[in-house]
Design a protein around this motif. Structure first.
Motif, PDB file in Angstrom:
ATOM      1  N   GLY A   1       0.806  -1.207   0.000  1.00  0.00           N
ATOM      2  CA  GLY A   1       0.000   0.000   0.000  1.00  0.00           C
ATOM      3  C   GLY A   1       0.842   1.261   0.000  1.00  0.00           C
ATOM      4  N   TRP A   2       0.206   2.334  -0.407  1.00  0.00           N
ATOM      5  CA  TRP A   2       0.783   3.666  -0.302  1.00  0.00           C
ATOM      6  C   TRP A   2      -0.106   4.510   0.608  1.00  0.00           C
ATOM      7  CZ3 TRP A   2       5.459   5.169  -2.102  1.00  0.00           C
ATOM      8  CH2 TRP A   2       6.061   4.383  -3.097  1.00  0.00           C
ATOM      9  N   PHE A   3       0.543   5.218   1.516  1.00  0.00           N
ATOM     10  CA  PHE A   3      -0.118   6.163   2.391  1.00  0.00           C
ATOM     11  C   PHE A   3       0.569   7.518   2.255  1.00  0.00           C
ATOM     12  CE2 PHE A   3      -1.234   2.110   4.075  1.00  0.00           C
ATOM     13  CZ  PHE A   3      -2.444   2.257   4.740  1.00  0.00           C
ATOM     14  N   ARG A   4      -0.095   8.549   2.712  1.00  0.00           N
ATOM     15  CA  ARG A   4       0.524   9.860   2.737  1.00  0.00           C
ATOM     16  C   ARG A   4       0.111  10.599   3.999  1.00  0.00           C
ATOM     17  NH1 ARG A   4      -2.690  12.780  -2.320  1.00  0.00           N
ATOM     18  NH2 ARG A   4      -4.720  13.064  -1.256  1.00  0.00           N
ATOM     19  N   GLN A   5       0.955  11.530   4.396  1.00  0.00           N
ATOM     20  CA  GLN A   5       0.685  12.302   5.590  1.00  0.00           C
ATOM     21  C   GLN A   5       1.218  13.716   5.428  1.00  0.00           C
ATOM     22  OE1 GLN A   5       2.173  10.614   9.255  1.00  0.00           O
ATOM     23  NE2 GLN A   5       0.632  11.703  10.453  1.00  0.00           N
ATOM     24  N   ALA A   6       0.335  14.673   5.594  1.00  0.00           N
ATOM     25  CA  ALA A   6       0.709  16.076   5.598  1.00  0.00           C
ATOM     26  C   ALA A   6       0.895  16.536   7.039  1.00  0.00           C
ATOM     27  CB  ALA A   6      -0.364  16.914   4.909  1.00  0.00           C
ATOM     28  N   PRO A   7       1.685  17.577   7.259  1.00  0.00           N
ATOM     29  CA  PRO A   7       1.913  18.054   8.628  1.00  0.00           C
ATOM     30  C   PRO A   7       0.617  18.373   9.356  1.00  0.00           C
ATOM     31  CG  PRO A   7       3.462  19.080   7.130  1.00  0.00           C
ATOM     32  CD  PRO A   7       2.468  18.338   6.278  1.00  0.00           C
ATOM     33  N   GLY A   8       0.494  17.868  10.572  1.00  0.00           N
ATOM     34  CA  GLY A   8      -0.681  18.126  11.378  1.00  0.00           C
ATOM     35  C   GLY A   8      -1.910  17.333  11.013  1.00  0.00           C
ATOM     36  N   LYS A   9      -1.789  16.420  10.060  1.00  0.00           N
ATOM     37  CA  LYS A   9      -2.931  15.636   9.626  1.00  0.00           C
ATOM     38  C   LYS A   9      -2.694  14.149   9.850  1.00  0.00           C
ATOM     39  CE  LYS A   9      -4.470  18.915   6.103  1.00  0.00           C
ATOM     40  NZ  LYS A   9      -4.855  19.085   4.679  1.00  0.00           N
ATOM     41  N   GLU A  10      -3.781  13.406   9.846  1.00  0.00           N
ATOM     42  CA  GLU A  10      -3.695  11.960  10.015  1.00  0.00           C
ATOM     43  C   GLU A  10      -3.110  11.304   8.776  1.00  0.00           C
ATOM     44  OE1 GLU A  10      -4.780  11.812  13.832  1.00  0.00           O
ATOM     45  OE2 GLU A  10      -4.528   9.977  12.679  1.00  0.00           O
ATOM     46  N   ARG A  11      -2.470  10.191   8.991  1.00  0.00           N
ATOM     47  CA  ARG A  11      -1.982   9.382   7.886  1.00  0.00           C
ATOM     48  C   ARG A  11      -3.165   8.890   7.059  1.00  0.00           C
ATOM     49  NH1 ARG A  11       1.888   4.835   9.923  1.00  0.00           N
ATOM     50  NH2 ARG A  11       0.009   4.571  11.200  1.00  0.00           N
ATOM     51  N   GLU A  12      -3.071   9.031   5.762  1.00  0.00           N
ATOM     52  CA  GLU A  12      -4.181   8.791   4.860  1.00  0.00           C
ATOM     53  C   GLU A  12      -3.840   7.680   3.871  1.00  0.00           C
ATOM     54  OE1 GLU A  12      -6.783  11.369   1.561  1.00  0.00           O
ATOM     55  OE2 GLU A  12      -4.759  11.974   2.135  1.00  0.00           O
ATOM     56  N   PHE A  13      -4.747   6.737   3.739  1.00  0.00           N
ATOM     57  CA  PHE A  13      -4.595   5.696   2.726  1.00  0.00           C
ATOM     58  C   PHE A  13      -4.702   6.297   1.335  1.00  0.00           C
ATOM     59  CE2 PHE A  13      -6.725   2.842  -0.253  1.00  0.00           C
ATOM     60  CZ  PHE A  13      -5.806   1.809  -0.310  1.00  0.00           C
ATOM     61  N   VAL A  14      -3.840   5.849   0.443  1.00  0.00           N
ATOM     62  CA  VAL A  14      -3.832   6.339  -0.930  1.00  0.00           C
ATOM     63  C   VAL A  14      -4.206   5.243  -1.925  1.00  0.00           C
ATOM     64  CG1 VAL A  14      -2.439   7.355  -2.774  1.00  0.00           C
ATOM     65  CG2 VAL A  14      -2.146   8.127  -0.406  1.00  0.00           C
ATOM     66  N   ALA A  15      -3.505   4.115  -1.865  1.00  0.00           N
ATOM     67  CA  ALA A  15      -3.718   3.050  -2.840  1.00  0.00           C
ATOM     68  C   ALA A  15      -3.230   1.730  -2.281  1.00  0.00           C
ATOM     69  CB  ALA A  15      -2.999   3.358  -4.157  1.00  0.00           C
ATOM     70  N   GLY A  16      -3.842   0.631  -2.738  1.00  0.00           N
ATOM     71  CA  GLY A  16      -3.436  -0.692  -2.308  1.00  0.00           C
ATOM     72  C   GLY A  16      -3.502  -1.683  -3.447  1.00  0.00           C
TER      73      GLY A  16
ATOM     74  N   ALA B   1       2.550  15.974   0.459  1.00  0.00           N
ATOM     75  CA  ALA B   1       2.622  15.159   1.669  1.00  0.00           C
ATOM     76  C   ALA B   1       3.885  14.316   1.616  1.00  0.00           C
ATOM     77  CB  ALA B   1       1.399  14.250   1.792  1.00  0.00           C
ATOM     78  N   ILE B   2       4.176  13.666   2.720  1.00  0.00           N
ATOM     79  CA  ILE B   2       5.155  12.601   2.715  1.00  0.00           C
ATOM     80  C   ILE B   2       4.435  11.317   2.334  1.00  0.00           C
ATOM     81  CG2 ILE B   2       6.839  11.298   4.034  1.00  0.00           C
ATOM     82  CD1 ILE B   2       7.130  13.695   5.877  1.00  0.00           C
ATOM     83  N   TYR B   3       4.953  10.621   1.352  1.00  0.00           N
ATOM     84  CA  TYR B   3       4.349   9.389   0.869  1.00  0.00           C
ATOM     85  C   TYR B   3       5.129   8.195   1.386  1.00  0.00           C
ATOM     86  CZ  TYR B   3       1.164  11.854  -2.203  1.00  0.00           C
ATOM     87  OH  TYR B   3       0.156  12.648  -2.695  1.00  0.00           O
ATOM     88  N   TYR B   4       4.393   7.236   1.932  1.00  0.00           N
ATOM     89  CA  TYR B   4       4.990   6.052   2.527  1.00  0.00           C
ATOM     90  C   TYR B   4       4.542   4.793   1.802  1.00  0.00           C
ATOM     91  CZ  TYR B   4       5.926   9.075   6.555  1.00  0.00           C
ATOM     92  OH  TYR B   4       6.347  10.091   7.387  1.00  0.00           O
ATOM     93  N   CYS B   5       5.469   3.922   1.567  1.00  0.00           N
ATOM     94  CA  CYS B   5       5.196   2.575   1.105  1.00  0.00           C
ATOM     95  C   CYS B   5       5.072   1.664   2.315  1.00  0.00           C
ATOM     96  CB  CYS B   5       6.328   2.120   0.192  1.00  0.00           C
ATOM     97  SG  CYS B   5       6.291   0.396  -0.287  1.00  0.00           S
TER      98      CYS B   5
END
Length: 125
Positions: free
Chosen positions: A35-50, A92-96
């Protein structure tokens, strides 16, 4: 140690494209579900794609449907996120991330046990 190495982030203007990559390293293999998630400062980590092992029926957050595409190449031990028509709100910062769950749609962050270091995507004029 499980290691996922991300690349492809950067600073781009609105409307352009980026392609993020996430590869298993040091003997680490990408798992059944990625999956890919993203997170902007001050916000919750958000699901992007799976995406599941077979690559069938990838799934996306509503905010990126039609613009982003997730894909995987198991032979290359790599998962990708193609991001088109980027908008400032995509910044955002994008996480794998990797999950051991093999079936279904896995959109909850706590179900992913291994994470990449994150790569910054900034969309700005």
């Amino acid at each position: 140690q499980v290691q996922l190495v991300e690349s492809g982030g950067g600073l781009v203007q609105p409307g352009v494209s980026l392609r993020l990559s996430c590869a298993g390293a040091g003997g680490t293999f990408i798992t059944k579900t990625m999956g890919w998630f993203r997170q902007a400062p001050g916000k919750e980590r958000e699901f992007v794609a799976g995406i599941n092992w077979s690559g069938r029926n990838p799934y996306y957050a509503d905010s990126v449907k039609g613009r982003f595409t997730i894909a995987r190449d198991n032979a290359r031990n790599t998962v990708y996120l193609q991001m088109n028509s980027l908008k400032p709100e995509d910044t955002a910062i994008y996480y794998c991330a990797a999950s051991s769950i093999g079936d279904g749609t896995v959109t909850i962050a706590t179900l992913y046990h291994y994470w990449g270091q994150g790569t910054q995507v900034t969309v700005s004029k």
